[in-house]
Write an enzyme that holds these catalytic residues in place. Structure first.
Site, PDB file in Angstrom:
ATOM      1  N   ASP A 257      -2.492 -84.412   0.287  1.00  0.00           N
ATOM      2  CA  ASP A 257      -2.843 -83.182   0.987  1.00  0.00           C
ATOM      3  C   ASP A 257      -4.090 -83.297   1.867  1.00  0.00           C
ATOM      4  O   ASP A 257      -4.488 -82.324   2.503  1.00  0.00           O
ATOM      5  CB  ASP A 257      -3.061 -82.042  -0.022  1.00  0.00           C
ATOM      6  CG  ASP A 257      -1.762 -81.592  -0.672  1.00  0.00           C
ATOM      7  OD1 ASP A 257      -0.733 -81.646   0.021  1.00  0.00           O
ATOM      8  OD2 ASP A 257      -1.781 -81.209  -1.842  1.00  0.00           O
TER       9      ASP A 257
ATOM     10  N   ASP B 291      -2.072 -72.574  -2.588  1.00  0.00           N
ATOM     11  CA  ASP B 291      -1.095 -73.146  -3.500  1.00  0.00           C
ATOM     12  C   ASP B 291      -0.794 -72.110  -4.587  1.00  0.00           C
ATOM     13  O   ASP B 291      -1.565 -71.174  -4.787  1.00  0.00           O
ATOM     14  CB  ASP B 291      -1.671 -74.426  -4.115  1.00  0.00           C
ATOM     15  CG  ASP B 291      -0.636 -75.226  -4.868  1.00  0.00           C
ATOM     16  OD1 ASP B 291       0.556 -74.966  -4.680  1.00  0.00           O
ATOM     17  OD2 ASP B 291      -1.038 -76.109  -5.648  1.00  0.00           O
TER      18      ASP B 291
ATOM     19  N   ASP C  42      -4.367 -79.492  -3.816  1.00  0.00           N
ATOM     20  CA  ASP C  42      -4.927 -80.343  -4.866  1.00  0.00           C
ATOM     21  C   ASP C  42      -4.342 -81.747  -4.895  1.00  0.00           C
ATOM     22  O   ASP C  42      -4.804 -82.600  -5.619  1.00  0.00           O
ATOM     23  CB  ASP C  42      -4.730 -79.696  -6.244  1.00  0.00           C
ATOM     24  CG  ASP C  42      -3.259 -79.372  -6.521  1.00  0.00           C
ATOM     25  OD1 ASP C  42      -2.404 -79.758  -5.710  1.00  0.00           O
ATOM     26  OD2 ASP C  42      -2.988 -78.717  -7.540  1.00  0.00           O
TER      27      ASP C  42
END
Length: 736
Positions: free
Chosen positions: A482, A194, A478
């Site tokens: 997900d 990410d 996070d």
């Protein structure tokens, strides 16, 4: 405890069974209890009869379930084993956990070794009896050889090495939740990361504000109006708790940045909320990429405020605050958005509308909006990330950015960190990804280093596409949605600071500092742990094979056994313990991150390594027979080969201890140095003292049936014991 009041919101893991007191658009996922994977709407306004089935208890939330959207205030009614999930847990007490890949490899290897060694020991027993050795004596030798040859200490050594490795990883801010992750880490070939907080510092600062025409002064009246609307449509808080922790504002980084910018203009969210009460909220979702709140202006007037991704908001606006929306005006807004995102700014659009009643659905709320402005925020990359990315590439690991941000913002940050290189790498959006068929995407995925505007479903697709190509994938996320991507990835990494409880529960590893460089450090440690386990196994197998060879050759040559049963058991105690453990904590070699990952490898050792183990074990067994023969022919004066056995006993033990230095590295011992692993040096000293003691101390020599050796005999023992160094040095020279 029962009676406590808790507040929960999207992304939280429910800690106990609770009754809902107040709720706003609350939805939960209770598949662990009900088996239904879809979300369930919950409400405090429902009253149910006693004994209502769990799946229909819409006014309750249960321990272990997750909050998909909304927020609520609840009272705890039961905890621990008294909860619904606790009752299920009692049924699982006697269930054994599944074996890890490493355990399966070791079990397979151990099964082959066990059968092979048992067969050899049986042959030796038959040969001994055939040669006239008493059955009881021969049986004891065969059993002792089996005990010495089978590395029964291996499970304990592997467990200790893994435990020490996991402890070291935890000190480096990577908490391993699932044991297989340690082994898998060392073979990672792709890291999907990410952007916000992982590659960047997660310290958002508002840098630019724009309307449809131009950039605004941050303290101008129009800019303050944009910040005011964005602060109302915002869940960051000015709280006493935050102040006590040394923070003015608590909340998600983007929302904090907006609130901090608004505060600098003299504004206060507390005053705003008192003036414009929030009466409805449609939480942010990764599909809509928008958040909407509804505020009371008067008894018959309400203001809907929406903030989120500009390209998503533009689809829902009908005019700007100044004029009707035309193609020219829309083009100007898009141009401003592209300019800010290309400058590595994260851009949030703000829109609103005034209505006469509270919208009941998100579709009703987020239509016919009035565009207000764009807010550009900068989140600088972490200083250490560029070096970590470079280390990844040298190690044969492909770093990939997977983010929900605009593609221009993603590319700009990716360039700064070294993930993306213009002309060499490609970037793709989730929309473009959806247009590609699975075969086309799997074929071209190696070309992409940046995936922007992706949803959780896209992340799963990305992971599976890489896995189809034989890659070992680590995924850092996070978000509440997900968990599927974490479970699909070979190594799921959740963020410890910004990550939701849902993500942490699904992850193999939790990064306590949310830092990309921590993943790279964890991969480095994982490689070291994996190598050290293999070193210990290599040492144990080659050493134990030497013991089998020594006894087997003796009976094939029709000579007395070079070792007695008690001596074989002593070898098992001395050589299978301290040196093997010392090898398990060998320091990380400098070039460990230059080794290419071995994709798709399932066996413990390759054919070359098995050949080396057999050769080294055969040599150790051969020099032990040589020592026995020298002692028996030149020094023994009676029919009992006491000196020969003592010399063979000493050589077999000491050569194995010396051999541990060969196994500590693939490089030459003269390049690495004898003091590369100080624990191995200490193990060598301790084991040597123990071995010499059972020969030199009369009390112990009587127990182990040894005799004292003179200087010349010890000289022969030491020369033979150190000779494996020469053999392995030749091996390494030929291989390199």
């Amino acid at each position: 405890v029962p009676g406590d009041i808790i507040y929960i919101q999207a992304g939280d893991l429910v800690p106990a069974d609770c009754r809902i007191i107040e709720s706003y658009k609350l939805e939960t996922e209770e598949s662990s209890l009900t088996g239904e994977s879809h979300s369930i709407e919950k409400s405090s306004e429902i009253n149910l009869k006693e004994n209502t089935p769990i799946s229909e208890q819409k006014n309750m939330i249960f321990s272990g379930s997750t909050i998909i959207s909304g927020r609520a205030k609840c009272v705890v009614v039961s905890t621990g084993m008294q909860t619904e999930v606790g009752r299920i847990a009692t049924l699982l007490d006697n269930e054994d956990p599944p074996q890890t890949p490493l355990q399966k490899k070791l079990q397979q290897t151990s099964k082959i070794l066990g059968l092979g060694i048992t067969a050899i020991c049986f042959v030796i027993l038959i040969l001994g009896i055939y040669q006239g050795v008493p059955f009881i004596e021969m049986f004891m030798i065969a059993i002792s050889l089996a005990v010495a040859a089978i590395p029964e200490g291996l499970p304990a050594i592997v467990t200790i090495v893994l435990a020490m490795g996991i402890r070291k990883l935890a000190k480096n801010k990577a908490i391993v939740r699932k044991l297989p992750a340690v082994e898998t880490l060392g073979n990672a070939s792709v890291i999907c990361s990410d952007k916000t907080g992982t590659l960047t510092q997660n310290k958002m600062t508002v840098k630019k504000i724009s309307n449809e025409d131009a950039y605004l002064n941050l303290s101008s009246k129009e800019a303050v109006k944009i910040l005011e609307l964005a602060s109302l449509c915002n869940n960051a808080k000015e709280s006493d708790v935050a102040k006590k922790e040394g923070r003015e504002i608590s909340g998600e980084a983007t929302e904090k940045a907006i609130l901090e910018a608004f505060k600098k203009t003299g504004g206060s969210k507390i005053s705003l909320e008192e003036k414009y009460e929030r009466v409805q909220e449609f939480p942010f979702s990764s599909e809509r990429k928008l958040m909407t709140t509804v505020h009371k202006l008067s008894s018959k007037s309400f203001r809907v405020i929406t903030k989120g991704a500009p390209d998503y908001i533009l689809k829902k606006i009908i005019k700007t605050a100044k004029r009707p929306l035309t193609a020219e005006i829309k083009g100007k807004i898009i141009s401003k958005n592209n300019a800010m995102s290309s400058g590595a700014l994260r851009v949030i659009a703000v829109a609103y509308k005034d209505v006469s009643k509270i919208p009941e659905t998100v579709e009703e709320a987020e239509k016919d909006l009035i565009f207000c402005g764009l807010i550009g925020m900068y989140d600088p990359p972490r200083e250490e990330v560029k070096y970590a990315v470079e280390s990844c590439k040298k190690a044969g690991i492909k770093p990939v950015m997977v983010t929900g941000d605009h593609i221009n913002t993603a590319k700009a940050i990716a360039k700064e960190t070294g993930i993306y290189k213009e002309g060499k790498d490609s970037a793709i959006t989730g929309v473009e990804l959806d247009k590609m068929n699975v075969y086309e995407f799997e074929k071209n995925i190696v070309n992409y280093s940046v995936f922007a505007r992706v949803t959780p479903e896209h992340k799963v697709k990305i992971v599976k596409a890489y896995q189809k190509r034989g890659e070992i994938v680590a995924m850092t996320v996070d978000g509440v949605n997900d968990a599927p991507a974490l479970k699909s990835a070979d190594i799921g990494c959740a963020m410890g600071k910004s990550g939701t409880d849902v993500a942490k529960s699904a992850a193999d590893i939790v990064l306590t500092d949310d830092n990309f460089s921590t993943i790279v450090k964890a991969v480095k440690e994982g490689r070291a742990i994996s190598q050290n386990i293999k070193r210990s196994i290599h040492f144990l197998l080659s050493s134990n094979f030497g013991e089998i060879v020594a006894i087997f050759i003796a009976f094939l040559l029709n000579i007395p056994s070079p070792l007695l049963a008690i001596q074989l058991l002593w070898l098992n105690v001395v050589t299978d313990s301290f040196p093997a453990l010392a090898l398990g904590v060998t320091p990380i070699e400098e070039d460990i991150m230059k080794i290419m990952p071995q994709k798709g490898k399932t066996e413990l050792f390759d054919a070359r390594k098995w050949k080396n183990i057999a050769l080294e074990g055969s040599y150790i067994g051969a020099i032990s027979i040589l020592a026995f023969s020298i002692g028996r022919v030149f020094f023994d004066t009676t029919a009992i080969p006491a000196i020969g056995r003592t010399m063979a006993f000493a050589v077999l033990s000491l050569s194995q201890i010396v051999h541990a230095f060969n196994v500590q590295s693939e490089k030459s011992i003269f390049r690495v140095g004898f003091f590369h692993n100080i624990n191995l040096v200490l193990a060598f000293v301790v084991c040597t003292i123990l071995q010499v003691s059972v020969i030199a101390i009369p009390f112990l020599s009587a127990i182990f049936k040894t005799v004292s050796l003179n200087f010349f005999q010890w000289l022969i023992v030491w020369i033979l014991s150190f000779s494996p160094l020469i053999l392995v040095e030749i091996e390494k020279t030929l291989e390199n």
